[in-house]
Motif scaffolding. Structure first.
Motif, PDB file in Angstrom:
ATOM      1  N   CYS A 247       0.819  -1.084  -0.162  1.00  0.00           N
ATOM      2  CA  CYS A 247      -0.087  -0.038   0.103  1.00  0.00           C
ATOM      3  C   CYS A 247       1.191   1.123   0.009  1.00  0.00           C
ATOM      4  CB  CYS A 247      -0.992   0.020   1.212  1.00  0.00           C
ATOM      5  SG  CYS A 247      -2.073  -1.359   1.279  1.00  0.00           S
ATOM      6  N   ASP A 248       1.721   1.444  -1.321  1.00  0.00           N
ATOM      7  CA  ASP A 248       2.490   2.773  -0.984  1.00  0.00           C
ATOM      8  C   ASP A 248       1.996   3.693  -2.062  1.00  0.00           C
ATOM      9  OD1 ASP A 248       2.949   1.181  -3.572  1.00  0.00           O
ATOM     10  OD2 ASP A 248       5.200   1.118  -3.378  1.00  0.00           O
ATOM     11  N   GLY A 249       0.913   3.302  -2.847  1.00  0.00           N
ATOM     12  CA  GLY A 249       0.172   4.104  -3.927  1.00  0.00           C
ATOM     13  C   GLY A 249       0.847   3.988  -5.073  1.00  0.00           C
ATOM     14  N   PRO A 254      -5.024   3.224  -5.113  1.00  0.00           N
ATOM     15  CA  PRO A 254      -5.895   3.294  -4.035  1.00  0.00           C
ATOM     16  C   PRO A 254      -7.242   2.546  -4.412  1.00  0.00           C
ATOM     17  CG  PRO A 254      -4.737   5.617  -3.964  1.00  0.00           C
ATOM     18  CD  PRO A 254      -4.333   4.660  -5.552  1.00  0.00           C
ATOM     19  N   LEU A 313       8.516   1.694   1.107  1.00  0.00           N
ATOM     20  CA  LEU A 313       7.553   1.953   2.337  1.00  0.00           C
ATOM     21  C   LEU A 313       8.085   1.513   3.567  1.00  0.00           C
ATOM     22  CD1 LEU A 313       4.517   2.451   2.365  1.00  0.00           C
ATOM     23  CD2 LEU A 313       4.068  -0.016   1.665  1.00  0.00           C
ATOM     24  N   ASN A 317       4.060   4.003   7.541  1.00  0.00           N
ATOM     25  CA  ASN A 317       3.260   4.833   6.246  1.00  0.00           C
ATOM     26  C   ASN A 317       2.296   3.772   5.512  1.00  0.00           C
ATOM     27  OD1 ASN A 317       4.574   7.066   6.591  1.00  0.00           O
ATOM     28  ND2 ASN A 317       6.840   6.369   5.441  1.00  0.00           N
ATOM     29  N   ALA A 318       2.493   2.820   5.757  1.00  0.00           N
ATOM     30  CA  ALA A 318       1.455   1.669   4.896  1.00  0.00           C
ATOM     31  C   ALA A 318       0.211   2.041   5.764  1.00  0.00           C
ATOM     32  CB  ALA A 318       1.904   0.347   5.058  1.00  0.00           C
ATOM     33  N   LYS A 320      -0.832   4.707   7.534  1.00  0.00           N
ATOM     34  CA  LYS A 320      -1.115   6.025   7.082  1.00  0.00           C
ATOM     35  C   LYS A 320      -1.816   5.951   5.794  1.00  0.00           C
ATOM     36  CE  LYS A 320       1.820   8.681   9.982  1.00  0.00           C
ATOM     37  NZ  LYS A 320       3.036   9.553  10.084  1.00  0.00           N
ATOM     38  N   ASN A 321      -1.258   5.292   4.682  1.00  0.00           N
ATOM     39  CA  ASN A 321      -1.972   5.327   3.469  1.00  0.00           C
ATOM     40  C   ASN A 321      -3.151   4.432   3.320  1.00  0.00           C
ATOM     41  OD1 ASN A 321       0.296   6.446   2.316  1.00  0.00           O
ATOM     42  ND2 ASN A 321       1.517   4.700   1.809  1.00  0.00           N
ATOM     43  N   GLU A 324      -5.806   6.695   4.367  1.00  0.00           N
ATOM     44  CA  GLU A 324      -5.968   7.736   3.351  1.00  0.00           C
ATOM     45  C   GLU A 324      -6.866   7.133   2.535  1.00  0.00           C
ATOM     46  OE1 GLU A 324      -6.326  11.234   1.017  1.00  0.00           O
ATOM     47  OE2 GLU A 324      -5.707  10.936   3.337  1.00  0.00           O
ATOM     48  N   PHE A 325      -6.379   5.991   1.765  1.00  0.00           N
ATOM     49  CA  PHE A 325      -6.868   5.473   0.685  1.00  0.00           C
ATOM     50  C   PHE A 325      -8.351   4.910   0.969  1.00  0.00           C
ATOM     51  CE2 PHE A 325      -2.595   3.495  -0.829  1.00  0.00           C
ATOM     52  CZ  PHE A 325      -2.198   4.864  -1.098  1.00  0.00           C
TER      53      PHE A 325
END
Length: 383
Positions: A247-249, A254, A313, A317-318, A320-321, A324-325
């Motif tokens: 899940c790094d975008g 997303p 990643l 941060n995964a 948080k992503n 967000e996603f």
């Protein structure tokens, strides 16, 4: 001191947060309570009503902070473990990229040395073999000349050398003999994932029915679904196996992350980093196994051919992503980094949740979901 109270936390248990103190003895959670009473011989860590969540578990990573797992000494593995702990990871598997037999055995030997010494960081709980029984057409960063058909004697040799700590392996269903050897791999105590694959639906489903438990970095290095030919991606989506997700975008849009969770259910998706040695460092030239990798704007690609090669990643941060996603709250998505990987590996009795009797693997997060403190088996990992 082996006795610790983490006070005044919003503790994540049973899918929600509640204000409580956590009493820890010798690395184990002994009590979750609102009344600690008189415990004068305990060290106290007051988190001032910040969130306490289970430690993150990363089952697929090739390194960080200028250390590549395929070339990592025992001391190098310590460096990775320390960095990971600062990102909220408390348990991880080191992913050995397909390599020569000699180098793989060397990596296992370094793992053993690391395991037998004191470590100031995340717990390295085992080994993930990414290969060598993989399809050349979907090899990704794998050296094609080292990809082979199933060789159970080789895996037995690896497992014996690792004292049973090869916990996870990625195989391609279309490689001749793979579906029929999955049960043998499981008997060795290895959880089987399918990936790096262009398998058709039927052969992929046969591997799943024969006991494959997971899909490696779902949709990446994998034949995608067509309405007439569902392929491995369709089999993975339809079945009940776990799905790794980077899940790094970059590896997954997303919208695909949302679709994967909606299709599989939130309890069947496992967030992984697939991180490489460039993680935690600036852009530049790095290695992934035998491959040269170039990182630009945090995006890692093979110098030869430009295929994406792992990620930079981190687990925090995964997380948080994911929030967000999906626009889902912390208490919903946290399972992708905790309960789900622990359950997939059969380790949920020890890790993956904040529960009495389990290891005190804990992460304190502030209101912005930054890591404030990490505890690995009750030991705080200090910056």
């Amino acid at each position: 001191m082996n006795h610790l109270i983490i006070k005044n936390g919003n503790v994540y248990t049973d899918g929600s947060f509640k204000k409580a103190d956590i009493i820890i003895k010798d690395g184990i959670i002994k009590e979750i309570t609102s009344d600690t009473g008189n415990l004068e011989d305990f060290e106290v860590f007051d988190v001032n009503e910040q969130n306490i969540v289970p430690g993150f578990i990363d089952v697929h990573t090739h390194g960080a902070v200028n250390v590549d797992v395929n070339g990592a000494t025992a001391e190098d593995l310590d460096k990775i473990s320390y960095f990971f702990a600062l990102q909220g990871t408390t348990s991880w598997l080191c992913s050995i990229l397909t390599d020569t037999k000699e180098q793989t055995l060397w990596c296992i030997d370094q793992y053993n040395k690391h395991k037998n010494q004191e470590c100031n960081g995340a717990k390295l709980m085992g080994i993930h073999l990414e290969g060598p029984f993989l399809a050349p057409e979907y090899k990704g960063a794998m050296p094609e000349h080292l990809l082979i058909e199933p060789d159970m004697e080789l895996i037995k040799e690896y497992q014996t050398a690792a004292n049973g700590d090869v916990k996870y392996i990625t195989v391609s269903p279309e490689v001749e003999g793979i579906p029929d050897c999955i049960d043998d791999l499981k008997e060795l105590g290895i959880v089987v994932a399918i990936g790096h694959s262009g398998a058709d639906y039927d052969i992929a489903m046969k591997s799943i029915n024969n006991g494959a438990t997971s899909a490696t970095h779902t949709f990446n290095a994998m034949k995608l679904m067509h309405q007439h030919f569902p392929a491995i991606a369709g089999a993975v989506l339809e079945s009940d196996i776990y799905c790794e997700a980077i899940c790094d975008g970059r590896h997954l849009h997303p919208g695909i992350v949302r679709l994967l969770i909606k299709t599989k259910g939130i309890d069947k998706v496992v967030a992984v980093t697939d991180s490489i040695m460039a993680t935690g460092l600036p852009d530049g030239n790095y290695k992934l196994g035998v491959n040269d990798v170039v990182v630009v704007d945090g995006d890692a690609k093979l110098a030869n051919g430009g295929a994406r090669a792992g990620s930079t990643l981190t687990t925090i941060n995964a997380l948080k992503n994911l929030m967000e996603f999906t626009k889902r709250p912390l208490e919903e998505v946290i399972v992708l980094l905790t309960k789900n990987p622990a359950t997939m590996l059969g380790l949920y009795d020890k890790i993956g949740s904040i529960s009495v009797g389990k290891y005190a693997d804990l992460v304190v997060l502030n209101k912005d979901n930054d890591v404030i403190a990490t505890f690995v088996q009750g030991k705080r990992i200090m910056k």
